[in-house]
Design a protein around this motif. Structure first.
Motif, PDB file in Angstrom:
ATOM      1  N   LEU A  66      47.054 -15.000  13.306  1.00 53.53           N
ATOM      2  CA  LEU A  66      46.629 -14.138  14.555  1.00 53.53           C
ATOM      3  C   LEU A  66      46.685 -12.528  14.290  1.00 53.53           C
ATOM      4  O   LEU A  66      45.796 -12.013  14.780  1.00 53.53           O
ATOM      5  N   ALA A  67      47.932 -12.240  13.885  1.00 53.89           N
ATOM      6  CA  ALA A  67      47.993 -10.855  13.876  1.00 53.89           C
ATOM      7  C   ALA A  67      47.013 -10.042  12.849  1.00 53.89           C
ATOM      8  O   ALA A  67      46.319  -8.989  13.140  1.00 53.89           O
ATOM      9  N   ALA A  68      46.680 -10.890  11.774  1.00 52.77           N
ATOM     10  CA  ALA A  68      45.738 -10.312  10.917  1.00 52.77           C
ATOM     11  C   ALA A  68      44.276 -10.065  11.368  1.00 52.77           C
ATOM     12  O   ALA A  68      43.349  -9.132  11.372  1.00 52.77           O
ATOM     13  N   LEU A  69      44.009 -11.355  12.155  1.00 51.91           N
ATOM     14  CA  LEU A  69      42.422 -11.148  12.735  1.00 51.91           C
ATOM     15  C   LEU A  69      42.292 -10.125  13.627  1.00 51.91           C
ATOM     16  O   LEU A  69      41.554  -9.358  13.996  1.00 51.91           O
ATOM     17  N   ILE A  70      43.514  -9.968  14.506  1.00 53.68           N
ATOM     18  CA  ILE A  70      43.325  -8.925  15.599  1.00 53.68           C
ATOM     19  C   ILE A  70      43.442  -7.575  15.267  1.00 53.68           C
ATOM     20  O   ILE A  70      42.794  -6.688  15.674  1.00 53.68           O
ATOM     21  N   ALA A  71      44.494  -7.402  14.188  1.00 51.90           N
ATOM     22  CA  ALA A  71      44.732  -6.086  13.575  1.00 51.90           C
ATOM     23  C   ALA A  71      43.622  -5.223  12.856  1.00 51.90           C
ATOM     24  O   ALA A  71      43.471  -4.302  12.886  1.00 51.90           O
ATOM     25  N   SER A  72      43.011  -6.202  12.150  1.00 54.61           N
ATOM     26  CA  SER A  72      41.679  -5.840  11.506  1.00 54.61           C
ATOM     27  C   SER A  72      40.706  -5.548  12.174  1.00 54.61           C
ATOM     28  O   SER A  72      39.682  -4.675  11.579  1.00 54.61           O
ATOM     29  N   ARG A  73      40.708  -5.838  13.550  1.00 55.23           N
ATOM     30  CA  ARG A  73      39.447  -5.613  14.485  1.00 55.23           C
ATOM     31  C   ARG A  73      39.846  -4.234  15.131  1.00 55.23           C
ATOM     32  O   ARG A  73      39.030  -3.810  15.979  1.00 55.23           O
ATOM     33  N   GLU A  74      41.122  -3.932  15.098  1.00 59.69           N
ATOM     34  CA  GLU A  74      41.652  -2.539  15.995  1.00 59.69           C
ATOM     35  C   GLU A  74      40.746  -1.331  15.319  1.00 59.69           C
ATOM     36  O   GLU A  74      40.945  -1.150  14.014  1.00 59.69           O
ATOM     37  N   PRO A  75      40.421  -0.395  16.023  1.00 62.38           N
ATOM     38  CA  PRO A  75      39.672   0.786  15.611  1.00 62.38           C
ATOM     39  C   PRO A  75      40.881   1.628  14.839  1.00 62.38           C
ATOM     40  O   PRO A  75      41.727   1.881  15.130  1.00 62.38           O
ATOM     41  N   VAL A  76      40.229   2.153  13.547  1.00 59.07           N
ATOM     42  CA  VAL A  76      41.033   2.998  12.834  1.00 59.07           C
ATOM     43  C   VAL A  76      41.583   4.193  13.665  1.00 59.07           C
ATOM     44  O   VAL A  76      42.751   4.554  13.675  1.00 59.07           O
ATOM     45  N   ASP A  77      40.645   4.991  14.371  1.00 62.47           N
ATOM     46  CA  ASP A  77      41.095   6.028  15.336  1.00 62.47           C
ATOM     47  C   ASP A  77      42.355   5.695  16.335  1.00 62.47           C
ATOM     48  O   ASP A  77      43.518   6.487  16.473  1.00 62.47           O
ATOM     49  N   HIS A  78      42.207   4.580  16.672  1.00 63.00           N
ATOM     50  CA  HIS A  78      43.168   4.064  17.753  1.00 63.00           C
ATOM     51  C   HIS A  78      44.587   3.668  16.785  1.00 63.00           C
ATOM     52  O   HIS A  78      45.644   4.178  17.397  1.00 63.00           O
ATOM     53  N   LEU A  79      44.461   3.316  15.696  1.00 64.24           N
ATOM     54  CA  LEU A  79      45.517   3.010  14.775  1.00 64.24           C
ATOM     55  C   LEU A  79      46.296   4.433  14.504  1.00 64.24           C
ATOM     56  O   LEU A  79      47.467   4.401  14.635  1.00 64.24           O
ATOM     57  N   ILE A  80      45.404   5.508  14.003  1.00 66.27           N
ATOM     58  CA  ILE A  80      46.154   6.667  13.763  1.00 66.27           C
ATOM     59  C   ILE A  80      46.613   7.178  14.923  1.00 66.27           C
ATOM     60  O   ILE A  80      47.884   8.131  14.928  1.00 66.27           O
ATOM     61  N   SER A  81      45.886   7.429  16.002  1.00 69.68           N
ATOM     62  CA  SER A  81      46.521   8.140  17.196  1.00 69.68           C
ATOM     63  C   SER A  81      47.742   7.331  17.823  1.00 69.68           C
ATOM     64  O   SER A  81      48.795   8.116  18.070  1.00 69.68           O
ATOM     65  N   THR A  82      47.940   6.098  17.639  1.00 72.62           N
ATOM     66  CA  THR A  82      49.021   5.552  18.127  1.00 72.62           C
ATOM     67  C   THR A  82      50.312   5.902  17.079  1.00 72.62           C
ATOM     68  O   THR A  82      51.435   6.140  17.413  1.00 72.62           O
ATOM     69  N   THR A  83      49.730   6.068  15.708  1.00 75.11           N
ATOM     70  CA  THR A  83      50.935   6.392  14.909  1.00 75.11           C
ATOM     71  C   THR A  83      51.546   7.751  15.301  1.00 75.11           C
ATOM     72  O   THR A  83      52.846   8.103  15.205  1.00 75.11           O
ATOM     73  N   LYS A  84      50.492   8.706  15.517  1.00 74.73           N
ATOM     74  CA  LYS A  84      51.069   9.946  15.907  1.00 74.73           C
ATOM     75  C   LYS A  84      51.872  10.144  17.024  1.00 74.73           C
ATOM     76  O   LYS A  84      52.834  10.769  17.120  1.00 74.73           O
ATOM     77  N   ARG A  85      51.639   9.138  17.925  1.00 83.09           N
ATOM     78  CA  ARG A  85      52.249   9.110  19.321  1.00 83.09           C
ATOM     79  C   ARG A  85      53.712   8.696  18.987  1.00 83.09           C
ATOM     80  O   ARG A  85      54.726   9.112  19.739  1.00 83.09           O
ATOM     81  N   ALA A  86      53.901   7.900  18.045  1.00 84.79           N
ATOM     82  CA  ALA A  86      54.890   7.033  17.700  1.00 84.79           C
ATOM     83  C   ALA A  86      56.060   8.036  17.017  1.00 84.79           C
ATOM     84  O   ALA A  86      57.302   7.722  16.761  1.00 84.79           O
ATOM     85  N   ALA A  87      55.364   9.055  16.134  1.00 84.89           N
ATOM     86  CA  ALA A  87      56.268   9.892  15.333  1.00 84.89           C
ATOM     87  C   ALA A  87      56.955  10.709  16.168  1.00 84.89           C
ATOM     88  O   ALA A  87      56.567  11.237  17.060  1.00 84.89           O
ATOM     89  N   PRO A  88      58.352  11.035  15.509  1.00 82.66           N
ATOM     90  CA  PRO A  88      59.183  11.931  16.182  1.00 82.66           C
ATOM     91  C   PRO A  88      58.610  13.559  16.053  1.00 82.66           C
ATOM     92  O   PRO A  88      57.933  13.799  15.326  1.00 82.66           O
TER      93      PRO A  88
END
Length: 375
Positions: free
Chosen positions: A351-373
């Protein structure tokens, strides 16, 4: 929960008188002969063949006569606690004359202070490490107890199916714990779905094999409950309810770990498709499932240790030991829960693979930046 809750129904009360708890402190304690009221002690040691008793002088700190002294005699048996001078204890008051020792019974120790201190230490440790997420976890833990006390217990006592009540209560606890602790997101929703599927599997397997093994669920605690209620209760349903609720905590851990692993793999390499994400996540899950199953087995084995010790000295063969009611219940509890944990890994991962693979790359990168200290 709305359907199962006992709206307007009067809950049953215990038919066995337990006595009103009264706090007291032991001033002096001395072993010697067992004396009945009005008897005078002759000598300091019991006669040959007589069992010794502990005579304690107590001072009540609350209840019907706070500050009053009281003398009680307690038989010294291998199964009774060892009381000594200075102990804070609990008396059971039967409602009679507050100055008559026959109105009281010495039943237990007071444990509120160490329990409160340990709970405070636990809360501090969670807050120091988890910070705001740790605070959310503590709030979710408190709400989980609220669900158990205000829904699970009343619904079962009102006569509803313990298994259905446990599934509904476990579902509510799962939603509260996961969404409060990890936030409202696709990642958390995948963990919720994986946990729901695994809980359903555990419930079905437990019901099938407990019926096939003719388990009654009538252990000592359930027998005491039935005696207190004065009527029958679905003892096997209580056993199944305990299996479902007991497995929930480990399932939450497994499903959250799998979803987090898949999302982090996707962030690290956005070019991965769902098949590659599933394969990598499954390899992580194989390592995790071994330790999770061992955790569940050891938890149940620790809880059933007195039962296993008693069975070990009973002199029966290994086959009879393993198929006895108490041990067979723990085996089915452990194995059904373990199957659910094992199944949670591929179900949650795919389930995680199916949903995560469809998540936009820009959203992944922006989420990572917000989570970084912040530097």
């Amino acid at each position: 929960m709305i359907v199962l809750y006992p709206w307007g129904k009067a809950l049953p009360s215990s038919t066995v008188t337990q006595g009103t708890p009264v706090a007291a402190n032991i001033v002096t304690a001395a072993s010697g002969p067992c004396l009945q009221p009005g008897q005078v002690q002759v000598g300091s040691q019991p006669a040959p063949g007589d069992k010794p008793c502990l005579t304690v002088q107590l001072r009540m700190t609350n209840g019907p006569a706070p500050g009053k002294s009281l003398q009680l005699t307690v038989p010294i048996e291998p199964s009774t606690p060892r009381f000594s001078a200075g102990d804070d204890v609990v008396l059971a008051y039967n409602g009679g004359n507050a100055l008559d020792p026959q109105s009281f019974q010495l039943v237990d120790f007071q444990r509120s202070t160490p329990l409160v201190l340990l709970a405070a230490l636990f809360a501090v440790a969670v807050l120091v490490l988890g910070r705001w997420q740790g605070l959310a976890a503590l709030v979710a833990l408190g709400l989980s107890f609220v669900v158990i006390v205000l829904f699970v217990l009343p619904a079962i006592l009102a006569g509803e199916s313990p298994l259905l009540v446990a599934i509904a209560g476990a579902g509510a606890i799962m939603f509260l714990a996961l969404y409060l602790t990890h936030g409202l997101s696709a990642r958390t929703s995948v963990a919720v779905l994986g946990t729901l599927v695994s809980l359903a599997l555990i419930g079905v397997l437990s019901a099938i094999f407990s019926a096939a093994a003719s388990l009654t669920g009538l252990d000592d605690a359930t027998t005491t409950l039935i005696g207190s209620l004065g009527h029958g209760i679905d003892a096997r349903g209580l056993l199944l309810a305990g299996i479902v609720i007991g497995a929930l905590g480990v399932l939450d851990d497994v499903t959250i770990t799998q979803t987090s692993a898949v999302w982090e793999l996707r962030r690290a390499n956005p070019s991965l498709g769902w098949r590659e994400l599933y394969g990598a996540g499954l390899r992580i899950g194989r390592d995790h499932v071994g330790s999770a199953v061992n955790t569940l087995v050891m938890a149940y084995a620790g809880a059933a240790l007195p039962v296993m010790l008693y069975s070990a000295i009973s002199g029966v063969g290994l086959g009879s030991l393993l198929t006895s009611e108490d041990i067979a219940s723990e085996i089915i509890r452990t194995l059904a829960g373990s199957v659910g944990i094992v199944a949670a890994v591929p179900v949650t991962t795919v389930l995680a693979a199916l949903i995560a693979s469809r998540e936009p790359v820009d959203h992944l990168i922006s989420t990572t930046k917000r989570a970084a200290p912040q530097q």
